[in-house]
Structure formats: C-alpha cells, structure tokens
Design an enzyme around this catalytic site. Structure first.
Site, PDB file in Angstrom:
ATOM      1  N   TYR A 197       0.834  -1.198   0.000  1.00  0.00           N
ATOM      2  CA  TYR A 197       0.000   0.000   0.000  1.00  0.00           C
ATOM      3  C   TYR A 197       0.872   1.252   0.000  1.00  0.00           C
ATOM      4  CZ  TYR A 197      -3.724   3.279   0.839  1.00  0.00           C
ATOM      5  OH  TYR A 197      -4.604   4.313   0.688  1.00  0.00           O
ATOM      6  N   ASP A 253       1.459  20.089 -20.805  1.00  0.00           N
ATOM      7  CA  ASP A 253       0.726  18.840 -21.058  1.00  0.00           C
ATOM      8  C   ASP A 253       1.634  18.011 -21.948  1.00  0.00           C
ATOM      9  OD1 ASP A 253      -0.774  16.762 -22.012  1.00  0.00           O
ATOM     10  OD2 ASP A 253      -2.589  17.939 -22.336  1.00  0.00           O
ATOM     11  N   ARG A 267     -13.542  14.590 -34.203  1.00  0.00           N
ATOM     12  CA  ARG A 267     -12.885  15.688 -33.497  1.00  0.00           C
ATOM     13  C   ARG A 267     -13.368  16.962 -34.165  1.00  0.00           C
ATOM     14  NH1 ARG A 267     -10.097  13.795 -28.679  1.00  0.00           N
ATOM     15  NH2 ARG A 267     -12.284  14.080 -28.276  1.00  0.00           N
ATOM     16  N   PHE A 274     -18.998  14.003 -26.398  1.00  0.00           N
ATOM     17  CA  PHE A 274     -18.612  13.116 -27.509  1.00  0.00           C
ATOM     18  C   PHE A 274     -18.472  11.663 -27.091  1.00  0.00           C
ATOM     19  CE2 PHE A 274     -14.216  12.758 -26.104  1.00  0.00           C
ATOM     20  CZ  PHE A 274     -14.087  13.890 -25.314  1.00  0.00           C
TER      21      PHE A 274
END
Ligand code: F0G
Length: 460
Positions: free
Chosen positions: A74, A217, A384, A451
């Site tokens: 964990y 990003d 898209r 979408f």
C-alpha cells in the site's frame, strides 16, 4: 550520397491477438445500436481500431517482465521510486505525484492553481484539460497561431503559440488572473501538431517577465521532440531524449497521460518543481486518487511505466512510430483525400468539411464520416469536431470549431503497414461514394464531454 532508409519497426512480434471481421449488414446494426457513436461500439465489433492511441500501445517484453516485479505494498512501493527516478531522469521535474491517468493530474493541478474568474491561455483546447479548468472556475483562452485552425496550412510547427495573443490576454486580464500558461506537446486537437523550441523559449521569456508559470501537457512530448529533431534548425544532431529534456526544462510543471507516449495501458502523473504546489498536490491526491506513492495505480503499472518512459525516447522507436503515421498520411494525400496538413504524429486527421461539403456542421459531418468508414470496413475512428468541442460554459451555445475532423489514430507498436493500407483503401472507397453519406441529428447529449456518450440518428 546514401539515401535515408525507410522507417521500419525496431522490433519483431512474439505474441499476436486475433482481429474480428464482420459483414456490412452486421456493422450497420452495430452502428444503430451504438447511436452512431464509435465510442459506443464494442471492441469485438471493430476490425482495425483507430479510435485512439490512448492506453492501446503494445508493451515490450521488458515491460511485461517489469509487471512481474510489481511490489503491491500500500505504501512506499519500490515501483513508485523506480517510476519517480525515470521521470526525474528523462523529464527533469523535481516532484512526482502518480495519478490513474492524465485527467486525474489535470483535476488536482487545476483545483490547486486556478481561482474563480481566472483565464488560462493554452495552445488550443483539449477536452478534459479545458473541462477541469472550467470546473475549477477558470476560462480557457486559445493562443495557438491562426494557421493551426487551417487544415491546409503546411507550416511545420502548427502547435506554436501566438505571442501577441498571449500578450493581449496579459494586458487585458492582468498577470495576477492568469495562473499559468498551458502548453501541450503535441497539440492533439490541431491534428497532432508540434511546437518548436524557439517558440517555447519566447513563451518562457514572456511568462518570466510577468511571473507566470508554464504547465506542460506532455502527453506526446517524445513525438514533439522527434519533429523538432527533424525540422527545427540546430536540432538535427540532438537525440530525442535530449530534446525532450530541453522542452521540459523550459516549463514549471507537467500533467501526463502515460497511456500515450510512455507506452503503458494505464497511468499518469503530475510533476512539479515548486515545493508548495507539491505539498498541496500530495495532500489532494490521497483524497481523489490514492496514496501519494501509488495514486490509483498498481505497483506493476508503475514499474511498466518506468521502463516505457525510457523506451519512448529511443530514437529508433520514435522514428518508426511517427514514420508509420506519416506513411498512412502520405498515402491518403496521394489519393487526393482531404486531410489536415502538415501530417501529425499520432494520427491522420480527415477534413470532414471538405470530404462532405453537402453536410452542414449542424448535421455533424465528422461524426457521420466516422460512422460511414466503420460501416464500410469495420475501421473505427473518432470525431474531433463540433461534437467534441461541446458548449460554451457561460452561454450554453455550441462551440463551432473551424476544424471538423475525423481522427485516424495509430496505436503504438500495434498495427502493421498492411493494416495501414487497408485503412487507406477503405477511406478512399468511402470518398468515392461520399455523396451517399447523410448527416446525423443528436438524440442524447450528456452534460460533460458529450462526444464520449452522445447518441445520434441518421437524418432521412
Ligand atoms: N491531454 C491530451 C493532449 C490528451 O490527448 C489526453 C487524452 C489527455 C490530456 C487526458 O489524458 O485520457 O489519460 O485522462 N487523450 C485521449 C485521446 C483520450 O484519445 O486523445 P487521459
């Protein structure tokens, strides 16, 4: 002089997965059942899957071996430290917060950095990224160069930022209301377009002048770096790994969907240099994702990612990966199919406005085209365009993007050149019969990221 040799896969195949063939009649029924949304098809109904490159990579034997080294403790799993070390080594960020995938990192970072009324400039929106900015009270502002919205522009770096647009936003809203500038490598919604290091350096200088952070990003950073190596002056002799590091070093924090570039089937992370942001993120991750040493991932997932990151920046790998996408793109261009130029790095994008000039944007041309390609061959692609662009968060009106595209996304290390040939044959056939394609009407619209789950019916 010796000619540059063709790209070829720098690996051979040792395990295969069968594909499923269906009849046109069956596919027409599957489409109807799926509300003409390729996201709602079952994978067994699909022959060649070009829906996305997300989580669909084939892992290497090294990565599969790494899975067996999973330390499923964990807290304090050894695998976390391996993943952290790989991120620090290849990307250079100081602190790492694991998340279950990219949007988990976007959520945490947006909640920490954005306050109500803030404006977040970025080189074109991405669906989940913009939604998390909005849910945190911010408004996204597009600062990508105009050419990125033009499918016919053949600029090499259509992911670049327009510095004037950024400067105007800073003047209008004040630097104190701009929590960060969001920079994507590459730009997915523009057609997988890279940005140049020269441009990023200019953005850095402007942000430094005003004390604004840059959040990266970095979902497809290796692909972007490869395009810099190929096309930007002065980078031909640098390795993809070196260029990746140079990009990351110009930014302050990063969100990553490891499901793309980094060659794993699940995973992501938030990486930051600032201690205070790190502390806040470490606090939040335990609420939404899991403990700060696993963030929703199994130990084995983190181990596979540590190996995948190293493989992703290998020059032979990235040349073949992008080479395959460019192969498909060139084939379609030669056949006279309207696609987004310049050919991107993770997929080829069909220009549905030019493909289906008889269908107005209100009747979802790209959605209709994706359905028509599936009906023809079982090749699954995705919309898209206006469906993905959603609605204005304040007025509720539909956003109407200039780019109305169908994405043929190529998974990493999965399909062969012969598969690309079949895809091209199907697109060419559908193009020859394009006048038969009809528009759609939306009959179900979900509130967020419509979408994924919207349903349609053909207009008769
Ligand atoms: N940023 C970019 C540029 C992306 O392409 C994606 C995902 C994300 C963030 C979010 O990451 O899916 O791991 O939560 N893109 C996928 C696609 C869904 O098909 O393009 P995620």
């Amino acid at each position: 002089m010796k000619k540059e040799r063709s790209w070829a896969e720098p690996y051979k195949i040792k395990m295969v997965e069968p594909l499923f063939m269906t009849t046109r009649e069956e596919r027409e029924q599957f489409l109807k059942d799926a509300g003409y949304n390729t996201f709602l098809l079952r994978s067994k109904q699909v022959y060649i899957d070009l829906l996305t490159d997300s989580g669909t990579s084939a892992m290497s034997d090294r990565q599969w071996a790494a899975l067996m080294m999973g330390d499923e403790s964990y807290a304090g799993s050894e695998n976390f430290y391996h993943m952290e070390a790989a991120i620090q080594k290849y990307y250079g960020y100081k602190h790492v917060i694991p998340t279950h995938q990219g949007r988990g990192a976007e959520h945490i970072l947006s909640q920490i950095l954005i306050k109500k009324g803030d404006v977040v400039p970025g080189n074109m929106y991405f669906t989940t990224t913009r939604l998390h900015q909005e849910l945190a009270g911010g408004t996204f502002a597009d600062i990508i160069i105009d050419e990125a919205h033009d499918p016919d522009s053949e600029l090499p770096f259509k992911g670049n930022c327009d510095l004037n647009k950024l400067e105007r936003l800073i003047t209008k809203h004040g630097a104190e209301n701009i929590p960060y500038v969001s920079i994507a490598t590459t730009v997915n919604m523009a057609g997988g377009q890279p940005l140049s290091l020269a441009n990023l350096r200019e953005v850095r200088a402007l942000c430094d002048k005003h004390g604004i952070m840059i959040v990266h990003d970095m979902t497809r950073v290796a692909e972007n770096a490869y395009m810099i190596q190929r096309l930007e002056e002065g980078y031909g002799h640098k390795s993809t790994a070196e260029i990746v590091r140079e990009i990351c070093d110009l930014t302050d924090a990063a969100t990553m969907s490891s499901k793309k570039d980094a060659l794993v089937n699940i995973g992501g992370f938030l990486a930051v240099n600032d201690e205070k942001v790190f502390e806040k993120a470490r606090n939040m991750v335990v609420v939404y994702e899991g403990l700060h040493t696993y963030g929703g991932l199994a130990g084995r997932d983190m181990e596979a990612l540590a190996v995948g990151i190293a493989e992703s920046v290998d020059d032979d790998h990235i040349r073949a990966r992008v080479g395959q996408v460019q192969y498909l793109g060139k084939k379609l261009l030669e056949a006279g199919i309207p696609i987004v130029k310049t050919i991107g790095t993770h997929g080829v994008f069909l220009d549905a406005k030019k493909f289906l000039p008889h269908i107005s944007q209100d009747q979802f041309p790209a959605q209709s085209l994706a359905a028509a390609i599936y009906a023809d061959s079982g090749v699954r692609t995705m919309e898209r365009g206006i469906v993905s662009a959603g609605r204005n968060k304040d007025t509720g009106e539909e956003n109407r993007p200039d780019l109305e595209l169908v994405r043929l996304t190529v998974s990493r290390r999965v399909y062969t050149q012969a598969h690309m040939d079949v895809v091209a044959e199907s697109v060419e056939y559908v193009y020859s019969e394009r006048h038969l394609i009809k528009g759609l009407k939306m009959v179900y619209e979900p509130e967020y990221l419509r979408f994924f789950q919207a349903r349609f019916e053909p207009i008769t």
